[in-house]
Scaffold this active site. Sequence first.
Site, mmCIF file in Angstrom:
data_model
loop_
_atom_site.group_PDB
_atom_site.id
_atom_site.type_symbol
_atom_site.label_atom_id
_atom_site.label_comp_id
_atom_site.label_asym_id
_atom_site.label_seq_id
_atom_site.Cartn_x
_atom_site.Cartn_y
_atom_site.Cartn_z
ATOM 1 N N HIS A 133 -10.021 38.018 -10.296
ATOM 2 C CA HIS A 133 -10.849 36.963 -10.870
ATOM 3 C C HIS A 133 -11.660 37.498 -12.038
ATOM 4 O O HIS A 133 -12.005 38.685 -12.074
ATOM 5 C CB HIS A 133 -11.822 36.417 -9.819
ATOM 6 C CG HIS A 133 -11.331 35.195 -9.114
ATOM 7 N ND1 HIS A 133 -12.006 33.998 -9.136
ATOM 8 C CD2 HIS A 133 -10.228 34.981 -8.372
ATOM 9 C CE1 HIS A 133 -11.328 33.100 -8.438
ATOM 10 N NE2 HIS A 133 -10.249 33.672 -7.953
ATOM 11 N N THR A 173 -3.152 35.523 -12.741
ATOM 12 C CA THR A 173 -2.591 34.424 -13.543
ATOM 13 C C THR A 173 -2.068 34.969 -14.865
ATOM 14 O O THR A 173 -2.860 35.368 -15.722
ATOM 15 C CB THR A 173 -3.652 33.340 -13.799
ATOM 16 O OG1 THR A 173 -4.109 32.831 -12.545
ATOM 17 C CG2 THR A 173 -3.082 32.195 -14.622
ATOM 18 N N THR A 188 -0.979 29.730 -10.841
ATOM 19 C CA THR A 188 -1.310 28.979 -12.051
ATOM 20 C C THR A 188 -2.803 28.945 -12.326
ATOM 21 O O THR A 188 -3.220 28.441 -13.365
ATOM 22 C CB THR A 188 -0.764 27.549 -11.972
ATOM 23 O OG1 THR A 188 -1.253 26.907 -10.789
ATOM 24 C CG2 THR A 188 0.754 27.545 -11.961
ATOM 25 N N GLU A 200 -7.257 29.014 -11.996
ATOM 26 C CA GLU A 200 -8.386 28.090 -12.021
ATOM 27 C C GLU A 200 -9.140 28.295 -13.327
ATOM 28 O O GLU A 200 -9.153 29.385 -13.890
ATOM 29 C CB GLU A 200 -9.344 28.345 -10.841
ATOM 30 C CG GLU A 200 -8.707 28.282 -9.477
ATOM 31 C CD GLU A 200 -8.359 29.653 -8.924
ATOM 32 O OE1 GLU A 200 -8.560 30.654 -9.646
ATOM 33 O OE2 GLU A 200 -7.890 29.724 -7.779
ATOM 34 N N ASN A 229 -11.653 31.229 -14.348
ATOM 35 C CA ASN A 229 -11.211 32.517 -14.878
ATOM 36 C C ASN A 229 -10.747 32.448 -16.325
ATOM 37 O O ASN A 229 -10.676 33.479 -17.000
ATOM 38 C CB ASN A 229 -10.061 33.064 -14.019
ATOM 39 C CG ASN A 229 -10.501 33.337 -12.611
ATOM 40 O OD1 ASN A 229 -11.537 33.944 -12.386
ATOM 41 N ND2 ASN A 229 -9.720 32.867 -11.652
ATOM 42 N N GLY A 285 1.751 22.950 -3.201
ATOM 43 C CA GLY A 285 2.471 21.694 -3.102
ATOM 44 C C GLY A 285 3.938 21.884 -3.402
ATOM 45 O O GLY A 285 4.388 22.980 -3.779
ATOM 46 N N LYS A 344 -3.964 25.909 6.179
ATOM 47 C CA LYS A 344 -5.008 25.270 6.980
ATOM 48 C C LYS A 344 -4.356 24.613 8.200
ATOM 49 O O LYS A 344 -4.709 24.872 9.335
ATOM 50 C CB LYS A 344 -5.767 24.253 6.143
ATOM 51 C CG LYS A 344 -6.537 24.883 4.978
ATOM 52 C CD LYS A 344 -7.183 23.812 4.101
ATOM 53 C CE LYS A 344 -7.849 24.440 2.881
ATOM 54 N NZ LYS A 344 -8.388 23.420 1.946
#
Length: 329
Positions: free
Chosen positions: A38, A74, A105, A107, A110, A174, A193
């Site tokens: 990060h 990333t 991909t 955030e 960053n 996803g 989760k």
Amino acid sequence: MKRFAYFCGHEQWHPEQLVRHAVAAEQAGFDMVVVSEHFHPWVDDASASGFAYSTLGAVAQATQRIEIVTGVTTPLWRYHPALVAQAAATIDRLSAGRFSLGVGTGENINEGPLGYPFPPYAERSARMSEALEIMRRLLDGEKLTYPGSFYTTDRAKLYSPPVSRVPILLAAGGPKTAGLAGRQADGIIVSVKDPADALERVITPARESARAAGRARPILLTSRWAILAEDDDQAWEALYSWRGLRAPGRLQAVDPKTLRERADQLPREDILGRYARASDAEGIVDLYRPLLGDIDADIITIQMAAVDQEALIDLLGQEVLPALREHTE
């Protein structure tokens, strides 16, 4: 054979502390460490933000056996994908072939602080497709001239190549990214989760995509965020550096102060309720067992916060790992 990983988070711990944690994880019997990468952390008041690739080099030299994975970096804006391939090759050499490259991909927290745009998913996915090709071809030894839509290379080559084939794992939340992972990556990284939801939305699409492309079943690296705590007060103390991770607008935020303020406006129980929790070794085993049986993961990452992280690593090594390994036999 199932492998177990310990998560080292740059958003909470300074690099010298993470090196100690990685050494302790190796001594505790973990097979791997997954190291986050990060620029900014999730909150601004109880956090850290070391340069991950320096930490990775130090971990490579401080350990003997444990494998090392980025979770994740990333390769789209701050780093050209060819530069990420060079970093991966270097860590692989320093670790004598113990490195795997986990990518995602990203955030905006960053990229935005350095002035880079953070476009909608369609562009991020298209960029990742090019980045995966560039990194794979360079890591495989090619001198690469690549005229892409987003990235170009001109006779680029890694003159300090990796000493082994570096697997590339793509994080997905996803079916679209899962499909990309199945087509172009060696494996997939999934934060779990609900196991049934992860299977339906991510894992099965990745496996089906790989099969349709005539590729081997992707490596499956799973993780699950959890807290070791006896009560809510202890859980909040353990989670303090991570409370912005579940704040609204996480993907688009630039300033960790923003996420901290949003998190602190929510009822404490709302934040705590978004993390799994255990109070002892048996409870931890119960949290991570579904990643073995229900999902059939190849790598299970224990991603936990505690008020005493060193004591947690010791508990994981003495009681949790032996119990989880029993379920793999």
